[in-house]
Design a protein around this motif. Structure first.
Motif, PDB file in Angstrom:
ATOM      1  N   ASP A  76       0.696   3.910   5.040  1.00  0.00           N
ATOM      2  CA  ASP A  76      -0.518   4.262   4.214  1.00  0.00           C
ATOM      3  C   ASP A  76      -1.876   3.909   5.290  1.00  0.00           C
ATOM      4  O   ASP A  76      -2.982   3.974   4.670  1.00  0.00           O
ATOM      5  CB  ASP A  76      -0.547   3.099   3.212  1.00  0.00           C
ATOM      6  CG  ASP A  76      -1.000   1.819   3.476  1.00  0.00           C
ATOM      7  OD1 ASP A  76      -0.056   1.119   4.326  1.00  0.00           O
ATOM      8  OD2 ASP A  76      -1.855   1.193   2.785  1.00  0.00           O
ATOM      9  N   THR A  77      -1.751   3.492   6.450  1.00  0.00           N
ATOM     10  CA  THR A  77      -2.970   3.198   7.227  1.00  0.00           C
ATOM     11  C   THR A  77      -2.835   3.953   8.437  1.00  0.00           C
ATOM     12  O   THR A  77      -2.059   4.700   9.019  1.00  0.00           O
ATOM     13  CB  THR A  77      -2.878   1.602   7.831  1.00  0.00           C
ATOM     14  OG1 THR A  77      -2.001   1.433   8.589  1.00  0.00           O
ATOM     15  CG2 THR A  77      -2.883   0.746   6.507  1.00  0.00           C
ATOM     16  N   TYR A 129      -3.288   2.837  11.393  1.00  0.00           N
ATOM     17  CA  TYR A 129      -2.779   2.030  12.426  1.00  0.00           C
ATOM     18  C   TYR A 129      -1.087   2.479  12.282  1.00  0.00           C
ATOM     19  O   TYR A 129      -0.403   2.748  13.343  1.00  0.00           O
ATOM     20  CB  TYR A 129      -2.471   0.476  12.111  1.00  0.00           C
ATOM     21  CG  TYR A 129      -4.050  -0.035  12.140  1.00  0.00           C
ATOM     22  CD1 TYR A 129      -4.768   0.418  13.084  1.00  0.00           C
ATOM     23  CD2 TYR A 129      -4.790  -0.476  10.918  1.00  0.00           C
ATOM     24  CE1 TYR A 129      -6.238  -0.208  13.220  1.00  0.00           C
ATOM     25  CE2 TYR A 129      -5.919  -0.975  10.815  1.00  0.00           C
ATOM     26  CZ  TYR A 129      -6.590  -0.893  11.873  1.00  0.00           C
ATOM     27  OH  TYR A 129      -8.054  -1.242  11.816  1.00  0.00           O
ATOM     28  N   ASP A 130      -0.542   2.809  10.960  1.00  0.00           N
ATOM     29  CA  ASP A 130       0.740   3.331  10.880  1.00  0.00           C
ATOM     30  C   ASP A 130       0.944   4.718  11.485  1.00  0.00           C
ATOM     31  O   ASP A 130       1.877   4.832  12.103  1.00  0.00           O
ATOM     32  CB  ASP A 130       1.351   3.480   9.351  1.00  0.00           C
ATOM     33  CG  ASP A 130       1.157   2.179   8.569  1.00  0.00           C
ATOM     34  OD1 ASP A 130       1.646   1.076   9.348  1.00  0.00           O
ATOM     35  OD2 ASP A 130       1.116   1.859   7.534  1.00  0.00           O
ATOM     36  N   ARG A 174       1.676  10.082   5.396  1.00  0.00           N
ATOM     37  CA  ARG A 174       0.462   9.098   5.047  1.00  0.00           C
ATOM     38  C   ARG A 174       0.297   8.992   3.787  1.00  0.00           C
ATOM     39  O   ARG A 174      -0.014  10.408   3.214  1.00  0.00           O
ATOM     40  CB  ARG A 174      -0.429   9.081   6.077  1.00  0.00           C
ATOM     41  CG  ARG A 174      -1.689   7.955   5.763  1.00  0.00           C
ATOM     42  CD  ARG A 174      -2.677   8.129   6.764  1.00  0.00           C
ATOM     43  NE  ARG A 174      -3.829   7.013   6.185  1.00  0.00           N
ATOM     44  CZ  ARG A 174      -5.099   7.087   7.141  1.00  0.00           C
ATOM     45  NH1 ARG A 174      -5.155   7.815   8.111  1.00  0.00           N
ATOM     46  NH2 ARG A 174      -5.838   5.820   6.588  1.00  0.00           N
ATOM     47  N   LYS A 198      -8.381  -6.692  12.817  1.00  0.00           N
ATOM     48  CA  LYS A 198      -7.959  -5.487  12.462  1.00  0.00           C
ATOM     49  C   LYS A 198      -7.130  -4.783  13.277  1.00  0.00           C
ATOM     50  O   LYS A 198      -7.714  -4.480  14.440  1.00  0.00           O
ATOM     51  CB  LYS A 198      -8.976  -4.410  11.826  1.00  0.00           C
ATOM     52  CG  LYS A 198      -9.734  -4.980  10.767  1.00  0.00           C
ATOM     53  CD  LYS A 198     -10.565  -3.767  10.264  1.00  0.00           C
ATOM     54  CE  LYS A 198     -11.368  -4.140   8.889  1.00  0.00           C
ATOM     55  NZ  LYS A 198     -12.205  -3.299   8.294  1.00  0.00           N
ATOM     56  N   PRO A 199      -5.819  -4.377  13.310  1.00  0.00           N
ATOM     57  CA  PRO A 199      -5.050  -5.047  11.901  1.00  0.00           C
ATOM     58  C   PRO A 199      -4.822  -6.584  12.097  1.00  0.00           C
ATOM     59  O   PRO A 199      -4.907  -7.063  13.264  1.00  0.00           O
ATOM     60  CB  PRO A 199      -3.571  -4.006  12.053  1.00  0.00           C
ATOM     61  CG  PRO A 199      -3.562  -3.667  13.620  1.00  0.00           C
ATOM     62  CD  PRO A 199      -5.221  -3.477  14.081  1.00  0.00           C
ATOM     63  N   GLY A 248       0.767  -1.226  -0.071  1.00  0.00           N
ATOM     64  CA  GLY A 248       0.026  -0.009  -0.060  1.00  0.00           C
ATOM     65  C   GLY A 248       0.905   1.289  -0.102  1.00  0.00           C
ATOM     66  O   GLY A 248       0.215   2.274  -0.090  1.00  0.00           O
ATOM     67  N   THR A 249       2.159   1.107   0.204  1.00  0.00           N
ATOM     68  CA  THR A 249       2.884   2.327   0.300  1.00  0.00           C
ATOM     69  C   THR A 249       3.971   2.283  -0.769  1.00  0.00           C
ATOM     70  O   THR A 249       4.067   3.168  -1.862  1.00  0.00           O
ATOM     71  CB  THR A 249       3.598   2.391   1.692  1.00  0.00           C
ATOM     72  OG1 THR A 249       2.614   2.419   2.508  1.00  0.00           O
ATOM     73  CG2 THR A 249       4.537   3.760   1.687  1.00  0.00           C
ATOM     74  N   LYS A 270      -2.206   7.983   0.406  1.00  0.00           N
ATOM     75  CA  LYS A 270      -3.581   7.626   0.158  1.00  0.00           C
ATOM     76  C   LYS A 270      -3.457   6.499  -0.818  1.00  0.00           C
ATOM     77  O   LYS A 270      -4.163   5.498  -0.770  1.00  0.00           O
ATOM     78  CB  LYS A 270      -4.358   8.755  -0.273  1.00  0.00           C
ATOM     79  CG  LYS A 270      -4.745   9.834   0.558  1.00  0.00           C
ATOM     80  CD  LYS A 270      -5.676  10.698  -0.144  1.00  0.00           C
ATOM     81  CE  LYS A 270      -5.918  11.936   0.984  1.00  0.00           C
ATOM     82  NZ  LYS A 270      -6.832  12.992   0.491  1.00  0.00           N
ATOM     83  N   SER A 317      -1.540  -2.622  -2.663  1.00  0.00           N
ATOM     84  CA  SER A 317      -1.737  -3.809  -1.778  1.00  0.00           C
ATOM     85  C   SER A 317      -2.434  -4.615  -2.822  1.00  0.00           C
ATOM     86  O   SER A 317      -3.606  -4.704  -3.316  1.00  0.00           O
ATOM     87  CB  SER A 317      -2.869  -3.175  -0.976  1.00  0.00           C
ATOM     88  OG  SER A 317      -3.280  -4.459   0.028  1.00  0.00           O
TER      89      SER A 317
END
Length: 202
Positions: A151-152, A154-155, A168, A40-41, A13-14, A170, A18
């Motif tokens: 990208d999340t 959570y990050d 971050r 999640k996560p 995702g980064t 998108k 993904s």
């Protein structure tokens, strides 16, 4: 902003799109384990589940199967901009580090397929810790100052807890522009330093 020369990058995702359908994977794992947890996560939730070891082992195998399959789906040609910017960062004196929830077994062939193996200073996988905060704290202790790109949410939350600068994305398509920004920011900072007090430059 100060120039930070150790750049930590997430993978899925980064750095790359993904390619794992995590919603589908979560459903499969819930069915396999017979649990209703939202997972999640995914990795961190799984690690904390109070279930038999053999069931947990099977769930990790399912995750790793999907990660390996994602490498087969990966098209390096579509990632040329990201690859090029990572290489430019290294050529300009930056350390590029990977922090990922992938395993070492699934990260190494991915980096090899992207021809980035020799440009990555270090990687931290779930083999060290599935907890992003622990990953970032380890890297912060080692490199003193780091920037993390993920990208999340959570990050982002992990970066706040680790007290580090965070960007971050998108979409993975935004990574190259962030790397370019950080590279140019440091270039201006270095130029200012070289023409500052104590310099012989006129």
């Amino acid at each position: 902003m100060s120039c930070i020369e150790t750049i930590v990058i997430d993978v899925d995702g980064t750095l790359i799109p993904s390619l794992v359908d995590f919603d589908k994977l979560r459903r499969r794992i819930r069915e396999e384990l017979g649990v209703s947890h939202e997972l999640k996560p995914l990795g961190l939730s799984l690690s904390r589940l109070d279930i038999p070891v053999e069931k947990k082992k099977r769930a990790w195998e399912m995750i790793e199967e999907e990660e390996l399959n994602s490498i087969r789906l990966l098209d390096p040609g579509s990632l040329s901009t990201n690859i090029s910017e990572v290489i430019k960062m290294v050529e300009n004196g930056f350390k590029v580090v990977i922090a990922t929830h992938r395993s070492k077994r699934t990260l190494e062939p991915l980096l090899e397929k992207l021809c980035l193996t020799n440009y990555i200073s270090e990687y931290v996988t779930r083999d060290y810790s599935i907890d992003r905060v622990e990953q970032l704290n380890y890297l912060k202790a080692k490199y003193s100052e780091i920037v993390f790109i993920g990208d999340t949410i959570y990050d982002e939350e992990a970066s706040i807890k680790a007290d580090i600068r965070f960007y971050r994305v998108k979409s993975y398509t935004e990574l190259a522009s962030i790397l370019e920004y950080l590279r140019l920011e440091c270039s201006r900072s270095r130029k200012h330093y070289n023409t500052g007090f104590g310099s012989s430059v006129k």
